[in-house]
Design an enzyme around this catalytic site. Structure first.
Site: not given
Ligand SMILES: NC(=O)c1ccc[n+]([C@@H]2O[C@H](COP(=O)([O-])OP(=O)(O)OC[C@H]3O[C@@H](n4cnc5c(N)ncnc54)[C@H](OP(=O)(O)O)[C@@H]3O)[C@@H](O)[C@H]2O)c1
Length: 284
Positions: A64, A211
């Site tokens: 990351y 989300l």
């Molecule tokens: N193992 C894997 O292969 C893998 C792959 C992807 C992710 N991950 C992990 O999983 C975590 C979560 O996944 P993710 O970040 O892809 O998806 P997520 O948490 O479902 O969505 C994050 C996105 O939603 C926005 N967001 C967050 N809270 C919000 C709210 N309350 N209202 C509106 N928009 C919101 C964020 O933008 P803002 O910053 O503007 O809030 C960001 O664009 C990552 O941080 C990472 O640690 C792991």
């Protein structure tokens, strides 16, 4: 102000108790999860605010940024308070924004783990996850590298990510797997069987992209309607559904925004009705 404790607790690997709603630290980097964040102080502030809101489980990875997320975590939070679990991962490399080539070779995983130990300023990583199987490397070789690192005391617990049930079982034959991190949300249930395997074996299931609600959040859709009834946002309904879906689920919503962080933590206190849950279950 809702505390992450409202989401309940789960004990990872028999000895690491965390609040079920954690924080994903992928979004505190630059665009395309590449480079430093546009606003460094805001990213540091989000990490510190997460702890004030009761979050005691943070997920990151060497890839990351790369390195940026781990560096920011250490800068914001070291020395770490007792009870804070920082989980990191190795097995992906970076060649540019949005690019994530895999590398599951044992020598790479060793270098990756040692880099994470250094950046996070710890002697041992409490939860180290193999980020993804690498089609060019037999899975048992990658898992074997983590087993060696565990035997050397550099890793306390081992997790896997982006796995099928078969790969999970293959890993479980070699090591104790305490968590699985797979994509899973209201609109993507492709890992139902992996989740069920986690429930059978007492393994924590960390759904990434938690989300996402897609079309279900459109006006008139079941997520939009539940959100309106509870005076909540669609994202909060998506997180609440995950928390209801299984006691093994540990969502790690990611954000670089302090306001979004507060909103996400508040989802831990959102109680959905049985008929709403049935509707959301069926909508997938
Ligand atoms: N193992 C894997 O292969 C893998 C792959 C992807 C992710 N991950 C992990 O999983 C975590 C979560 O996944 P993710 O970040 O892809 O998806 P997520 O948490 O479902 O969505 C994050 C996105 O939603 C926005 N967001 C967050 N809270 C919000 C709210 N309350 N209202 C509106 N928009 C919101 C964020 O933008 P803002 O910053 O503007 O809030 C960001 O664009 C990552 O941080 C990472 O640690 C792991």
């Amino acid at each position: 102000m809702t505390d992450a404790a409202a989401s309940g607790t789960f004990t990872i690997g028999g000895d690491l108790q965390v609040n079920r709603l954690g924080y994903g630290a992928m979004r505190i980097t630059g665009d395309g999860v590449w480079g430093p964040p546009a606003d460094h102080d805001r990213a540091i502030g989000v990490l510190r605010r997460a702890l004030e809101l009761g979050i005691d489980f943070i997920d990151t990875a060497d890839s990351y940024g790369p390195e940026v997320s781990e560096d920011l975590i250490a800068e914001a939070l070291h020395p770490y308070p007792d009870g804070l679990l920082i989980a990191t991962k190795g097995g992906l490399t970076r060649t540019g924004p949005g690019q994530w080539p895999r590398n599951g070779r044992p020598e790479h995983l060793r270098r990756a783990c040692e880099g994470s130990l250094r950046r996070l300023s710890v002697d041992r990583i409490d939860l180290y996850q193999l980020h993804s199987p690498d089609g060019d490397v037999p899975y048992e070789e990658s898992v074997g590298a983590l087993k060696d690192l565990q035997e050397e005391g550099k890793i306390r617990h081992i997790g896997v990510s982006n796995v099928s049930v078969e790969q999970l079982e293959q890993a479980r034959e070699m090591v104790e797997v305490v968590t699985v991190q797979n994509r899973f949300n209201l609109t993507n249930r492709g890992s139902e069987e992996v989740l069920e395997a986690c429930e059978r074996h007492g393994i924590g299931f960390i759904p990434w992209f938690p989300l996402a609600a897609g079309d279900l959040a459109k006006p008139g859709g079941p997520v939009a309607e539940a959100a309106e009834r509870h005076d909540a946002t669609p994202g909060q309904v998506a997180l609440a559904w995950l928390l209801h879906r299984s006691p093994n689920i540990l969502p790690i919503p990611g954000t670089g925004s302090p306001e979004h962080l507060e909103e996400n933590v508040a989802a831990g206190a959102l109680s959905l009705e049985d008929d709403e849950l049935r509707q959301l279950d069926a909508a997938g």
